[in-house]
Design a protein around this motif. Sequence first.
Motif, PDB file in Angstrom:
ATOM      1  N   SER A 154       0.828  -1.208   0.000  1.00  0.00           N
ATOM      2  CA  SER A 154       0.000   0.000   0.000  1.00  0.00           C
ATOM      3  C   SER A 154       0.860   1.255   0.000  1.00  0.00           C
ATOM      4  CB  SER A 154      -0.933  -0.008   1.217  1.00  0.00           C
ATOM      5  OG  SER A 154      -1.790  -1.131   1.184  1.00  0.00           O
ATOM      6  N   VAL A 204      -6.745  -0.565  -2.756  1.00  0.00           N
ATOM      7  CA  VAL A 204      -6.383  -1.657  -3.661  1.00  0.00           C
ATOM      8  C   VAL A 204      -5.486  -2.667  -2.950  1.00  0.00           C
ATOM      9  CG1 VAL A 204      -5.107  -2.220  -5.769  1.00  0.00           C
ATOM     10  CG2 VAL A 204      -6.662  -0.264  -5.737  1.00  0.00           C
ATOM     11  N   ILE A 212      -6.750   5.454  -2.835  1.00  0.00           N
ATOM     12  CA  ILE A 212      -7.060   4.336  -3.738  1.00  0.00           C
ATOM     13  C   ILE A 212      -5.960   3.280  -3.655  1.00  0.00           C
ATOM     14  CG2 ILE A 212      -7.270   3.704  -6.174  1.00  0.00           C
ATOM     15  CD1 ILE A 212      -8.667   6.388  -6.624  1.00  0.00           C
TER      16      ILE A 212
END
Length: 816
Positions: free
Chosen positions: A261, A282, A278
């Motif tokens: 991340s 994800v 985002i």
Amino acid sequence: MINTISGAESKALGVNQGLVEKLRIKFSAQMKTWLLEKGWLFFLVGFLLGRAVILSVVSPFAVAFLAAIWLIHREKAAKVMLSILAGALSFSVTHGIFMTLAMILFVFLAGIFKHVNKQQILIPLFVFIATAAPRLFLYSFWGQLSSYEWMLLSVEGVLGTVLVLIFMQSIPLLSPQRFKPTLKNEEIVCLIILLASILTGTIGWEVYNASVEQIFSRYFVMLLAFVGGAAIGSTVGVVAGLILSLANVANLYQMSLLAFSGLLGGLLKEGNKIGVSIGLMVGTFLVAIYADVAGIIPSIIETSIAIFLFLMTPSSWIKKLSRYIPGTEEHTNEQEQYLQKVRNVTAKRVEQFSDVFQALSKSFSAAEEAKEDAIKARRETDYFLSQVTERTCQSCFMKERCWEQQFDKTYALMEDIKGDLESGNEPNRKAIRAFENHCVKSKKVLDTMNEEISFFEANKKLKKQVMESKRFVADQLQGVSHVMDDFANEILKERKHHEKQEMQIMNTLKNMGIALEKLDIYRLEKGNVDLEMTLSFYDYHGEGSKLIAPVLSDILNEMIIVKKEEVSPFPNGYCQLVFGSAKEYVVDTGIANAAKGGGLISGDSYRTIELGEGKYAMAISDGMGNGQRANEESEETLRLLQQILQTGIPESVAIKSINSILSLRTTDEMYATLDLAVINLHNAFVRFLKIGSTPSLIKRGNEIMKVEASNLPMGIIQEFDVDIVGEQLKSGDILIMMSDGILDGPKHIENIDVWLKRKVRNMQTDDPQEMADLILEEVVRTRAGAIEDDMTVVVAKVTKNSPQWTSIPVYTDQAQ
């Protein structure tokens, strides 16, 4: 009525915004006072580190943190101990007993050796002992130690020792008065370890099945990835995930989540906070595949809360943090502001030194008004006559008649005679006869005046030399003052912001399809442009000189060329291009020289020097005699000349300085000639300074012009005036400078000037090197191949600069 209400509402809104801003500033100041200055942040960290446990039983954080506080903020150590104890007791009673014994033992050891120098070396050792000894005591109390417990005991002691060194670098970063403008990579990692260690103390705290340590670890990963990019983000993820997984083995997969991340969020930082968020989301979905199905929902909740906190983080906080992370825009601006302050301070100091040299120059200056010359001459005459009358008239019985009753007549007669003696002429017979009729001891007075006039002239000459020396020192100090003043102005002009030209250059290159990565404008002065570009090319084919330089020429309204280019060998690589002003004129030189008798060492020396501000200097120096000693003298003259001229001091002052050095540096009768020509490349004006040197020639078509000046060689006398001869050159003019061996070399030639001019005029080439070789060869031929003296010829051709590429008009939007 509507407008009135709208105006009142807008005014009220402005007042409310101002009030909110004041409350925010006041709240921030209060928080800073309570957390940092009063130390509540340290107490909170101590409480959490007191709870921090890894590998189920190992707790190296608290004692290491206490040791760092002991070294840096000893006055807060007692309260930190209480907060650590409270945190430990909140975990378990046994853990609280261990922390109590460890802290007491550490304080005992540190207190005993508190007056010992280099405590930074002893403190980590004390932490190891304070961590291992209580654990050994407790394990022994409960029973025999197993090999596993021995291993945990050793690991805990070593980790505590290492964490002391880490916390010692981290805690100063939390100081309310931080003077260091940049965080080093090591400091960033240490700060991350401290944050991860603090989060370890929150293990077990949950909000709607969402772990607090996971929320804040993901928040810090997003924050630092947004500030520092992929490298910082992934580092934070790896370190935080590793420490948290040691505290709870079930969180091992979280290290992969945080690291990925952080990397993905850093890569998407161009999308601002949304892009980084985002990236975290994800990463959460990808890593959640490997976790249990039951853990997916809590993980998404943790990520959502972390994203919410990240989005709510004020931009001012992020900007303030960015100032300390290398590579960020805020850090770059901070560094530029710092450099600007340094430049301003430096320029101010240089200006102060310039003022000092200016004042010293004025103190040595002997500028006196013309009306004072008569007063000085009268005073000198009075002194001279007083010396004469003291030896003659004081013992004369007619003293009262001559100097009291007929003072004016006596003074006038003696002044006339003194004037004749001073001019070196025999006294006027009429004046002598009048003085003999007036004075009863005229012969004795005349003899005394003849004796005193030599002392008077010597004293007068000495005063003149002193005045000339003062004037010379004043000129030198004035030159230094001008150089330092120009230097101060250059410092202030450096990196001056030229927004209009910068935007015009960027837009033009963009319209041409050239990818500009960076533009640095240092100077845009006429004739002294200096700017750098970093561009990206798939395949570089000389676009710098073919396209960009012509465009810049049109924008800046002068000819611009590429001064330096560094091209990447890879496709889509970065190219560094340096652009500068093209000179209006260029100089091509040719040099030919020969030593006496065909030897290897010539007494002649020569230099061609590129000076700043578009000046080009050529110089020939001929040392006295021939051989090694003459070569050393001429080389020393040119070396001093080059160093002084390159500082910006005027040529005449530079030559006077060199002459003083040469005349004072040795008692031997050594001197050197100097032939200097300084060409201004902006207008082709040349200044000649000839010190004991031979004339120079200027060839313009079939016309040959002679340039000469009369000055003694350097080093003979300490004071002399430099005659400067100026000439305006034209494109295609050829300048020829020679040492005396060239003019003295031709044999059986009555008029050497006419012969040399004819040879130069009849040459079929205008190449400087060929002309220099031909002149030297012609002179040697007249001597049947013999070289009777050192000979040097310097030929320079001045031509109008014609760059290969003409300017390209700037693109303009027709719609405008």
